[in-house]
Design an enzyme around this catalytic site. Structure first.
Site, short mmCIF file in Angstrom:
data_model
loop_
_atom_site.label_atom_id
_atom_site.label_comp_id
_atom_site.label_asym_id
_atom_site.label_seq_id
_atom_site.Cartn_x
_atom_site.Cartn_y
_atom_site.Cartn_z
N GLY A 1 0.84 -1.21 0.00
CA GLY A 1 0.00 0.00 0.00
C GLY A 1 0.86 1.25 0.00
N ARG B 1 1.23 -5.29 -5.11
CA ARG B 1 1.45 -6.45 -4.23
C ARG B 1 1.63 -7.62 -5.20
NH1 ARG B 1 -0.64 -4.03 0.67
NH2 ARG B 1 -2.56 -2.90 0.30
N ASP C 1 4.91 -4.78 6.05
CA ASP C 1 5.30 -6.14 6.44
C ASP C 1 5.34 -7.13 5.27
OD1 ASP C 1 2.57 -6.09 6.25
OD2 ASP C 1 2.18 -7.08 8.16
N THR D 1 4.28 2.66 5.46
CA THR D 1 2.88 2.22 5.58
C THR D 1 2.14 3.18 6.50
OG1 THR D 1 1.40 0.56 6.54
CG2 THR D 1 3.64 0.54 7.36
N ASP E 1 -0.12 2.38 8.35
CA ASP E 1 -0.64 1.65 9.51
C ASP E 1 0.20 1.80 10.79
OD1 ASP E 1 -2.53 0.78 7.71
OD2 ASP E 1 -1.62 -1.21 7.43
N ASP F 1 2.44 -0.11 11.89
CA ASP F 1 2.36 -1.39 12.60
C ASP F 1 3.66 -2.19 12.57
OD1 ASP F 1 2.31 -1.89 9.90
OD2 ASP F 1 0.70 -3.35 9.96
N ARG G 1 -5.56 -1.88 8.88
CA ARG G 1 -5.47 -3.33 8.74
C ARG G 1 -5.72 -4.03 10.08
NH1 ARG G 1 -3.19 -6.11 4.19
NH2 ARG G 1 -2.27 -4.21 3.53
O1 F6P Z 1 -1.54 -1.29 4.68
C1 F6P Z 1 -2.11 -0.09 4.28
C2 F6P Z 1 -3.60 -0.25 4.05
O2 F6P Z 1 -4.12 1.01 3.63
C3 F6P Z 1 -4.40 -0.78 5.23
O3 F6P Z 1 -4.66 0.21 6.19
C4 F6P Z 1 -5.62 -1.32 4.54
O4 F6P Z 1 -6.21 -2.35 5.28
C5 F6P Z 1 -5.07 -1.85 3.25
O5 F6P Z 1 -3.84 -1.17 3.02
C6 F6P Z 1 -5.97 -1.65 2.06
O6 F6P Z 1 -5.38 -2.26 0.97
P1 F6P Z 1 -5.84 -2.04 -0.55
O7 F6P Z 1 -5.38 -0.69 -0.98
O8 F6P Z 1 -5.15 -3.13 -1.30
O9 F6P Z 1 -7.33 -2.13 -0.56
#
Ligand code: F6P
Length: 323
Positions: free
Chosen positions: A11, A72, A103, A126, A128, A130, A172
């Site tokens: 992300g 990803r 991660d 990120t 997050d 985290d 997340r």
């Molecule tokens: O890891 C960053 C994040 O924005 C999280 O907070 C969220 O759960 C996820 O990515 C959303 O992913 P995507 O953009 O693939 O929907």
């Protein structure tokens, strides 16, 4: 080491561009060739790689997103995919990597290093926040401020209509954005995965507020919690407290975009410089971070496996401030 590559993966997060800029310019100032790898591990596999100059990173420090794009990669999860990626790097003489991501990115980097021995230093990117091994990650501060701005706006309308709002923020499996934006936004309650707040607690808090003549309330909900998402929690509460006028707002991906705050720009720049200097000084398979304002290096293994607990003092603060 004469040549390094940099990529962003997973992300995106505001500040990634400032980090890329810092990696490129630190690398160039040390006499290295710096290659940009587009679309994360996918671009590494496909050879979507180009030589970067100082001007390649002009006018990006203030921009959200990532000029190197992000993805990803499923293919990188296979040994064949990683072998292809390694071949692309060796073809260009790339001897070290800076991986900017979270991660998932570091899990891939860890395996890649173990299989092919290429030195990799990660920079925590990120929203997050985290990752164990850094007090803050690239993009977190901006995401909190974006969420806060939205909460302030929702508070205005909540107040005008005497409503209860459940506001869902990203994270997340982590409640960092929720707790910080909740405190800053004066939330009555913050529901995060790291605590054992029950549906009963949510109902009791809102009941108490109503009994104390509170006309409007804000509950910040972190996605990924045991109680379900904000809609699920709200629909449960509506059944128990039908007299409350309840609305739900999911902030979603607006939290991932926007111009990075000054904090994120400086953090990203520091991490980018330290990542390259770490590589040059023989660091490998580690994530660079900032702990108590000092640059640190933590093994990928620890960074991805060890939980970074929410500061319980902050949880207590929400409770005290919402009486
Ligand atoms: O890891 C960053 C994040 O924005 C999280 O907070 C969220 O759960 C996820 O990515 C959303 O992913 P995507 O953009 O693939 O929907």
């Amino acid at each position: 080491m004469k040549s390094i590559g940099v990529f962003t993966s997973g992300g995106d997060a505001p500040g990634m561009n400032a980090c890329i800029r810092s990696v490129v310019r630190t690398g160039l100032s040390l006499g290295l060739d710096v290659y940009g790898i587009k679309y994360g591990y996918n671009g590494m596999i496909d050879g979507d790689i180009y030589k970067m100059k100082s001007y390649s990173v002009s006018n990006i420090v203030q921009r959200g997103g990532t000029i190197l794009k992000s993805a990803r990669s499923k293919e990188f999860m296979t040994k064949e995919g990683r072998a292809k990626a390694y071949e692309q790097l060796t073809k260009r003489g790339i001897e070290g990597l800076v991986a900017i991501g979270g991660d998932g990115t570091f899990t891939g980097a860890n395996i890649f290093h173990e299989e092919f021995g290429i030195p990799i230093v990660g920079a925590p990117g990120t929203i997050d926040n985290d990752l164990y091994g850094s007090d803050y990650t690239i993009g977190f501060d901006t995401a909190v401020n974006t969420a806060l701005d939205a909460i302030d706006k929702i508070r205005d309308t909540a107040n005008s209509h005497d409503r209860v709002f459940f506001i869902e923020v990203m994270g997340r499996h982590s409640g960092y954005i929720a707790i910080q934006s909740g405190i800053g936004g004066g939330a009555e309650l913050v529901v995060v995965p790291e605590t054992s707040i029950t549906m009963e607690d949510v109902i009791n808090t809102l009941k108490e507020g109503r009994d104390k003549q509170k006309t409007s309330s804000i509950v910040v909900v972190a996605e990924g919690g045991d109680q379900g998402d904000a809609h699920q929690i709200a629909s449960h509460v509506i059944k128990e407290l039908p007299d409350l006028d309840i609305r739900v707002s999911t902030l979603g991906h607006i939290q991932r975009g926007g111009s990075p705050t000054s904090y994120d720009r400086i953090l990203s720049s520091r991490l980018g410089m330290a990542a390259v200097e770490g590589l040059i000084n023989g660091e490998k398979n580690v994530m660079v971070g900032v702990i108590n304002d000092k640059i640190t290096y933590t093994s990928f293994k620890l960074a991805i496996s060890k939980a970074k607990p929410i500061n319980q003092e902050l949880m207590r603060l929400v409770e005290i401030l919402s009486i």
